[in-house]
Design an enzyme around this catalytic site. Structure first.
Site, PDB file in Angstrom:
ATOM      1  N   SER A  32       0.833  -1.207   0.000  1.00 51.59           N
ATOM      2  CA  SER A  32       0.000   0.000   0.000  1.00 51.59           C
ATOM      3  C   SER A  32       0.862   1.249   0.000  1.00 51.59           C
ATOM      4  CB  SER A  32      -0.890   0.007   1.250  1.00 51.59           C
ATOM      5  OG  SER A  32      -1.489   1.280   1.436  1.00 51.59           O
TER       6      SER A  32
ATOM      7  N   TYR B  21      -2.479  -0.406   9.908  1.00 53.00           N
ATOM      8  CA  TYR B  21      -2.667  -0.936   8.554  1.00 53.00           C
ATOM      9  C   TYR B  21      -1.366  -0.806   7.758  1.00 53.00           C
ATOM     10  CZ  TYR B  21      -4.098  -1.098   3.656  1.00 53.00           C
ATOM     11  OH  TYR B  21      -4.185  -1.386   2.319  1.00 53.00           O
TER      12      TYR B  21
END
Length: 351
Positions: A143, A168
């Protein structure tokens, strides 16, 4: 090729398997179909690929698609080590693309364990299964959030990314470190894909485009964080999928010129590589909102709010490696992509 794609009830996974199936690959799709967001969207994606009556699918049972002869689907949790091991032993995959993960920056502030279970435990289960079953390449979703506090623009895979600002992001950075270890120890080719704000038809209901479109159509105000002073490298789904397929088809071989004295974070002597997949063209949040307003034909009422914990003010992808290694650069204009999304949204929700 026989390819396992995880996260196939998800946004990117759904679009990826359609492309793989249409070009003739044999695909097994995997998803746990959790209720993190509107299940109607997940069931809709599954139905589009011939997996019907998804709400009643038995856990751990391979289902044959009614639409594609070369597609089967299984409902599984990545953290179910025994079931993952059995699936790999039985199916003998050539390649694996891991898109399954607990997604979302803000959700990780209140549900940290969901990220450890899916993104850490689940990922090591996949690494072990690939290692023991002669998988030729593991591509996996990382990501753009891994860049964290890095303010050097555009973000490069050769930058240090040791300062994540959400769990995350930390879980995705952990995936990259774990993958490198397996590439080094077991010669398993792995490629991490840092996606930059993916959008388009069948997109995620927790993402800004979906939330803004829904609110504007319903005549409700939208929450504009950081008082609109955000920039995002919005990347259209078709561009993402093209990049992923090129990566799957080109396993890394390792860089013989890599040096431990000046270690490059984006590559290795081992068969390990990281790529950014982004539009290389950051868009101001207010311009993004204006494009949605134009596509809908209606102005938004805006709640201007401070930046949220875990959010970064700007993202901007350096895609030099993607261009040099794979001859590809995302290029869909934001207006075209948003128009396609709004058209899909109106049809899906009949509004």
């Amino acid at each position: 090729m026989k390819i396992l794609v995880t996260g196939t009830a998800g946004f990117i996974g759904y679009h990826l398997i359609k492309r793989l199936l249409e070009r003739g690959d044999e695909v097994v799709g995997l998803d746990n179909i959790n209720d993190y967001y509107d299940l109607r969207v997940k069931y809709g994606r599954l139905e589009e690929t011939g997996i019907e009556n998804a709400e009643n699918i038995d856990y751990g049972k391979l289902i044959q698609s009614k639409k594609y002869d070369n597609y089967k689907f299984i409902k599984l949790n990545l953290e179910d080590r025994e079931a993952i091991t059995k699936l790999f032993e039985k199916e003998k995959f050539d390649k694996v693309c891991n898109l399954a993960a607990q997604a979302g920056v803000r959700y990780s502030l209140t549900n940290p364990y969901a990220y450890i279970d899916s993104n850490i435990v689940g990922f090591v289960n996949l690494l072990e299964a690939c290692r023991h079953n002669d998988v030729k390449h593991l591509a996996y979703a990382s990501s753009s959030s891994v860049y964290g506090l890095n303010e050097t623009m555009p973000f490069s895979v050769h930058d240090n990314v040791d300062h994540p600002i959400s769990l995350y992001a930390a879980s995705k950075k952990s995936n990259e470190l774990m993958a490198h270890t397996y590439s080094h120890l077991y010669n398993l080719p792995t490629t991490g894909l840092r996606f930059f704000t993916v959008y388009g038809p069948w997109g995620r209901p927790d993402m800004a485009l979906f939330l803004f479109t829904k609110a504007i159509l319903e005549g409700k105000p939208i929450d504009v964080f950081n008082y609109g002073e955000m920039k995002r490298d919005f990347t259209y789904i078709d561009d993402i999928v093209e990049g992923v397929i090129r990566v799957i088809d080109n396993p890394p071989k390792g860089d013989p010129n890599w040096s431990g004295k000046q270690p490059d974070p984006g590559s290795s002597k081992a068969p390990y590589k990281i790529y950014n997949i982004g539009n290389n063209n950051p868009v101001k949040l207010m311009d993004f909102i204006e494009a949605i307003e134009n596509a809908i034909g209606k102005k938004a009422e805006k709640n201007m709010l401070p930046i949220q914990p875990g959010d970064v003010p700007a993202t901007y992808a350096d895609v030099t490696d993607l261009i040099e290694d794979l001859g590809y650069k995302p290029a869909t204009p934001i207006e075209e992509g948003i128009n396609n999304f709004v058209k899909w949204y109106r049809e899906f929700y009949n509004v």
